[in-house]
Design a protein around this motif. Structure first.
Motif, PDB file in Angstrom:
ATOM      1  N   GLN A 137       0.836  -1.195   0.000  1.00  0.00           N
ATOM      2  CA  GLN A 137       0.000   0.000   0.000  1.00  0.00           C
ATOM      3  C   GLN A 137       0.872   1.246   0.000  1.00  0.00           C
ATOM      4  N   SER A 138       0.368   2.265  -0.647  1.00  0.00           N
ATOM      5  CA  SER A 138       1.083   3.533  -0.713  1.00  0.00           C
ATOM      6  C   SER A 138       0.978   4.245   0.626  1.00  0.00           C
ATOM      7  N   VAL A 139       2.122   4.726   1.108  1.00  0.00           N
ATOM      8  CA  VAL A 139       2.176   5.450   2.364  1.00  0.00           C
ATOM      9  C   VAL A 139       2.289   6.951   2.097  1.00  0.00           C
ATOM     10  N   GLN A 140       3.019   7.299   1.024  1.00  0.00           N
ATOM     11  CA  GLN A 140       3.284   8.710   0.744  1.00  0.00           C
ATOM     12  C   GLN A 140       3.725   8.869  -0.704  1.00  0.00           C
ATOM     13  N   GLU A 141       3.297   9.950  -1.343  1.00  0.00           N
ATOM     14  CA  GLU A 141       3.798  10.302  -2.668  1.00  0.00           C
ATOM     15  C   GLU A 141       5.061  11.136  -2.479  1.00  0.00           C
ATOM     16  N   MET A 142       6.037  10.955  -3.366  1.00  0.00           N
ATOM     17  CA  MET A 142       7.297  11.688  -3.267  1.00  0.00           C
ATOM     18  C   MET A 142       7.928  11.835  -4.636  1.00  0.00           C
ATOM     19  N   THR A 143       8.912  12.692  -4.715  1.00  0.00           N
ATOM     20  CA  THR A 143       9.666  12.867  -5.952  1.00  0.00           C
ATOM     21  C   THR A 143      11.114  12.482  -5.684  1.00  0.00           C
ATOM     22  N   ILE A 144      11.649  11.593  -6.533  1.00  0.00           N
ATOM     23  CA  ILE A 144      13.039  11.154  -6.434  1.00  0.00           C
ATOM     24  C   ILE A 144      13.640  11.266  -7.831  1.00  0.00           C
ATOM     25  N   CYS A 145      14.803  11.874  -7.930  1.00  0.00           N
ATOM     26  CA  CYS A 145      15.452  12.078  -9.234  1.00  0.00           C
ATOM     27  C   CYS A 145      14.493  12.744 -10.225  1.00  0.00           C
ATOM     28  N   ASP A 146      13.729  13.703  -9.743  1.00  0.00           N
ATOM     29  CA  ASP A 146      12.774  14.459 -10.562  1.00  0.00           C
ATOM     30  C   ASP A 146      11.670  13.595 -11.173  1.00  0.00           C
ATOM     31  N   ARG A 147      11.399  12.436 -10.575  1.00  0.00           N
ATOM     32  CA  ARG A 147      10.349  11.540 -11.076  1.00  0.00           C
ATOM     33  C   ARG A 147       9.384  11.189  -9.942  1.00  0.00           C
ATOM     34  N   PRO A 148       8.091  11.062 -10.249  1.00  0.00           N
ATOM     35  CA  PRO A 148       7.119  10.723  -9.205  1.00  0.00           C
ATOM     36  C   PRO A 148       7.295   9.282  -8.720  1.00  0.00           C
ATOM     37  N   HIS A 149       7.293   9.116  -7.415  1.00  0.00           N
ATOM     38  CA  HIS A 149       7.400   7.820  -6.748  1.00  0.00           C
ATOM     39  C   HIS A 149       6.358   7.755  -5.636  1.00  0.00           C
ATOM     40  N   HIS A 150       6.162   6.554  -5.127  1.00  0.00           N
ATOM     41  CA  HIS A 150       5.368   6.349  -3.918  1.00  0.00           C
ATOM     42  C   HIS A 150       6.237   5.581  -2.929  1.00  0.00           C
ATOM     43  N   LEU A 151       6.206   5.999  -1.684  1.00  0.00           N
ATOM     44  CA  LEU A 151       6.771   5.182  -0.615  1.00  0.00           C
ATOM     45  C   LEU A 151       5.695   4.158  -0.298  1.00  0.00           C
ATOM     46  N   MET A 152       6.055   2.882  -0.387  1.00  0.00           N
ATOM     47  CA  MET A 152       5.067   1.823  -0.203  1.00  0.00           C
ATOM     48  C   MET A 152       5.516   0.863   0.881  1.00  0.00           C
ATOM     49  N   GLU A 153       4.516   0.276   1.549  1.00  0.00           N
ATOM     50  CA  GLU A 153       4.772  -0.703   2.607  1.00  0.00           C
ATOM     51  C   GLU A 153       4.063  -2.001   2.260  1.00  0.00           C
ATOM     52  N   VAL A 154       4.746  -3.109   2.501  1.00  0.00           N
ATOM     53  CA  VAL A 154       4.179  -4.415   2.193  1.00  0.00           C
ATOM     54  C   VAL A 154       3.463  -4.990   3.415  1.00  0.00           C
ATOM     55  N   ASP A 155       2.442  -5.789   3.167  1.00  0.00           N
ATOM     56  CA  ASP A 155       1.787  -6.565   4.214  1.00  0.00           C
ATOM     57  C   ASP A 155       2.606  -7.846   4.388  1.00  0.00           C
ATOM     58  N   LEU A 156       3.378  -7.906   5.452  1.00  0.00           N
ATOM     59  CA  LEU A 156       4.293  -9.040   5.667  1.00  0.00           C
ATOM     60  C   LEU A 156       3.573 -10.375   5.821  1.00  0.00           C
ATOM     61  N   ASN A 157       2.262 -10.370   6.116  1.00  0.00           N
ATOM     62  CA  ASN A 157       1.511 -11.624   6.249  1.00  0.00           C
ATOM     63  C   ASN A 157       1.478 -12.424   4.958  1.00  0.00           C
ATOM     64  N   PHE A 158       1.695 -11.767   3.824  1.00  0.00           N
ATOM     65  CA  PHE A 158       1.677 -12.450   2.534  1.00  0.00           C
ATOM     66  C   PHE A 158       3.067 -12.915   2.097  1.00  0.00           C
ATOM     67  N   TYR A 159       4.074 -12.686   2.937  1.00  0.00           N
ATOM     68  CA  TYR A 159       5.462 -13.022   2.612  1.00  0.00           C
ATOM     69  C   TYR A 159       6.098 -13.730   3.802  1.00  0.00           C
ATOM     70  N   PRO A 160       5.813 -15.024   3.962  1.00  0.00           N
ATOM     71  CA  PRO A 160       6.300 -15.742   5.146  1.00  0.00           C
ATOM     72  C   PRO A 160       7.825 -15.856   5.168  1.00  0.00           C
ATOM     73  N   PRO A 161       8.384 -15.956   6.377  1.00  0.00           N
ATOM     74  CA  PRO A 161       9.831 -16.154   6.461  1.00  0.00           C
ATOM     75  C   PRO A 161      10.254 -17.381   5.661  1.00  0.00           C
ATOM     76  N   ALA A 162      11.432 -17.285   5.076  1.00  0.00           N
ATOM     77  CA  ALA A 162      11.985 -18.398   4.288  1.00  0.00           C
ATOM     78  C   ALA A 162      13.075 -19.060   5.129  1.00  0.00           C
ATOM     79  N   ASN A 163      14.061 -19.632   4.464  1.00  0.00           N
ATOM     80  CA  ASN A 163      15.147 -20.299   5.185  1.00  0.00           C
ATOM     81  C   ASN A 163      16.508 -19.750   4.793  1.00  0.00           C
ATOM     82  N   GLU A 164      16.544 -18.532   4.266  1.00  0.00           N
ATOM     83  CA  GLU A 164      17.799 -17.922   3.814  1.00  0.00           C
ATOM     84  C   GLU A 164      18.679 -17.588   5.014  1.00  0.00           C
ATOM     85  N   ILE A 165      19.890 -18.131   5.010  1.00  0.00           N
ATOM     86  CA  ILE A 165      20.848 -17.828   6.075  1.00  0.00           C
ATOM     87  C   ILE A 165      21.446 -16.451   5.791  1.00  0.00           C
TER      88      ILE A 165
END
Length: 178
Positions: A137-165
């Motif tokens: 979901q978008s948290v905030q609109e922003m401009t980076i390198c003169d281009r429109p961006h959104h600061l976004m946050e993920v719902d971690l419930n849809f991305y379970p921990p893996a086994n990466e060391i």
């Protein structure tokens, strides 16, 4: 359907290919940076790559090397607080969203394995809908390198921990600006 492997870049060859693809996408193609997109964050970031196994550059060339077709980096700014960035796919592999989706999944599940409590990314405006479909979901609109961006946050419930060391520290073979 082509299959890809999503993994941390660990060898000098993988890391060199990771930076070369970033250079192609963010400097040459998108022209977000003049000479290099390498920054101080690369010293603490973990590079993640998408690899197409045994991708020959030309038929019957005898080249059976794996090809790096996508990149992203993740980094922790304080305990449990993670960011993803520099997500990109090689121009020749942009059919569909399979590579981008796989890189995002690998990035977030890896950070989640390593104690992530919040995961954010700055996303170019044209990619916001894609991220929303992947439970961001978008948290905030922003401009980076003169281009429109959104600061976004993920719902971690849809991305379970893996086994990466988690490596002791990020790989710091940063490519010099060309």
């Amino acid at each position: 359907m082509t299959s890809y492997q999503f993994k941390l870049a660990t060898t000098p060859e993988e890391i060199a290919a990771y930076y070369a693809l970033r250079q192609t996408i963010f400097v040459h193609e998108q022209q977000l940076f003049e000479t290099s997109d390498v920054d101080d964050i690369d010293a603490i970031a973990y590079p993640i790559i998408a690899v197409q196994a045994n991708a020959a550059t030309e038929p019957n060339s005898g080249d059976s090397a794996d090809q790096i077709v996508g990149v992203v980096r993740i980094y922790e700014t304080s305990p449990g607080f993670w960011y993803g960035g520099r997500l990109g796919t090689h121009p020749d592999y942009r059919k569909g969203w399979q590579i981008g989706k796989g890189l995002i999944y690998k990035a977030v599940t890896t950070a989640n394995t390593w104690g992530c409590q919040q995961f954010l990314a700055t996303v170019q405006l044209q990619n916001v809908r894609f991220f929303q479909r992947l439970h961001w979901q978008s948290v905030q609109e922003m401009t980076i390198c003169d281009r429109p961006h959104h600061l976004m946050e993920v719902d971690l419930n849809f991305y379970p921990p893996a086994n990466e060391i988690r490596p002791a520290r990020p790989f710091q073979q940063v490519r010099e600006a060309s």
